[in-house]
Design a protein around this motif. Structure first.
Motif, short mmCIF file in Angstrom:
data_model
loop_
_atom_site.label_atom_id
_atom_site.label_comp_id
_atom_site.label_asym_id
_atom_site.label_seq_id
_atom_site.Cartn_x
_atom_site.Cartn_y
_atom_site.Cartn_z
N ALA A 60 31.29 47.92 39.36
CA ALA A 60 32.21 48.44 40.37
C ALA A 60 32.30 47.45 41.52
O ALA A 60 31.28 46.91 41.97
CB ALA A 60 31.75 49.80 40.87
N PRO A 63 30.15 49.03 45.32
CA PRO A 63 29.13 50.02 45.02
C PRO A 63 28.49 50.65 46.26
O PRO A 63 27.50 51.36 46.16
CB PRO A 63 28.10 49.26 44.20
CG PRO A 63 28.22 47.86 44.68
CD PRO A 63 29.68 47.67 45.03
N VAL A 106 27.18 55.35 40.38
CA VAL A 106 28.44 55.11 41.06
C VAL A 106 29.55 55.40 40.06
O VAL A 106 29.43 55.08 38.88
CB VAL A 106 28.54 53.67 41.63
CG1 VAL A 106 28.44 52.63 40.55
CG2 VAL A 106 29.79 53.48 42.45
N SER A 108 33.67 54.86 39.62
CA SER A 108 34.80 54.13 40.20
C SER A 108 36.06 54.30 39.36
O SER A 108 36.00 54.57 38.16
CB SER A 108 34.46 52.64 40.33
OG SER A 108 34.21 52.08 39.05
N THR A 114 35.58 53.03 44.54
CA THR A 114 34.47 53.96 44.35
C THR A 114 34.91 55.36 44.75
O THR A 114 35.45 55.57 45.84
CB THR A 114 33.25 53.52 45.17
OG1 THR A 114 32.86 52.22 44.72
CG2 THR A 114 32.09 54.48 45.00
N LEU A 117 29.29 58.81 44.30
CA LEU A 117 28.02 58.11 44.12
C LEU A 117 26.88 59.05 44.42
O LEU A 117 27.06 60.09 45.05
CB LEU A 117 27.94 56.84 44.97
CG LEU A 117 28.01 56.94 46.49
CD1 LEU A 117 26.63 57.24 47.09
CD2 LEU A 117 28.52 55.63 47.05
#
Length: 126
Positions: A60, A63, A106, A108, A114, A117
């Motif tokens: 990602a 993050p 995470v 995404s 994102t 998370l």
């Protein structure tokens, strides 16, 4: 063009445990031609869990400061027009992941933005 939502998680969420949580969330397991498995939710999205594929770095782009080694990934692919339903199924699954495993992860959109998370402080929606 498909929309991909990527879950990248640490070793607290191995691929087999993710499969169990997907089934408990109502997804039906199916086998792919290459021998791997996928999961289909009644509302439309499909999920394709797999290991880290030898790439433990988070893919990602943002993050949000997380830096764990990725042990498993899962691609969620909503069918056309099913985005809201997919997000509801995904959120339910992520809440279960936090409660049952404590895994850092995470999620995404296309590995670019994102969306969710867990850094050890519970599910965060961004």
């Amino acid at each position: 063009m498909s929309i991909d939502l990527w879950l990248e998680a640490d070793d607290q969420l191995p691929e087999d445990a993710l499969g169990v949580l997907l089934r408990e969330a109502g997804a039906v397991q199916f086998e792919l031609e290459n021998g791997s498995v996928g999961f289909a939710f009644q509302s439309g999205p499909n999920a394709f869990p797999r290991g880290a594929d030898g790439a433990p770095r988070i893919k990602a782009e943002d993050p949000r400061g997380l830096g764990f080694a990725v042990a498993s990934r899962c691609v969620f692919r909503p069918t056309s027009g099913e985005y809201d339903e997919c997000m509801a199924d995904l959120r339910q699954l992520l809440e279960s992941v936090v409660e049952r495993t404590g895994a850092h992860f995470v999620v995404s959109f296309q590995l670019e933005e994102t969306l969710f998370l867990n850094s050890g402080k519970g599910l965060q929606c961004l």
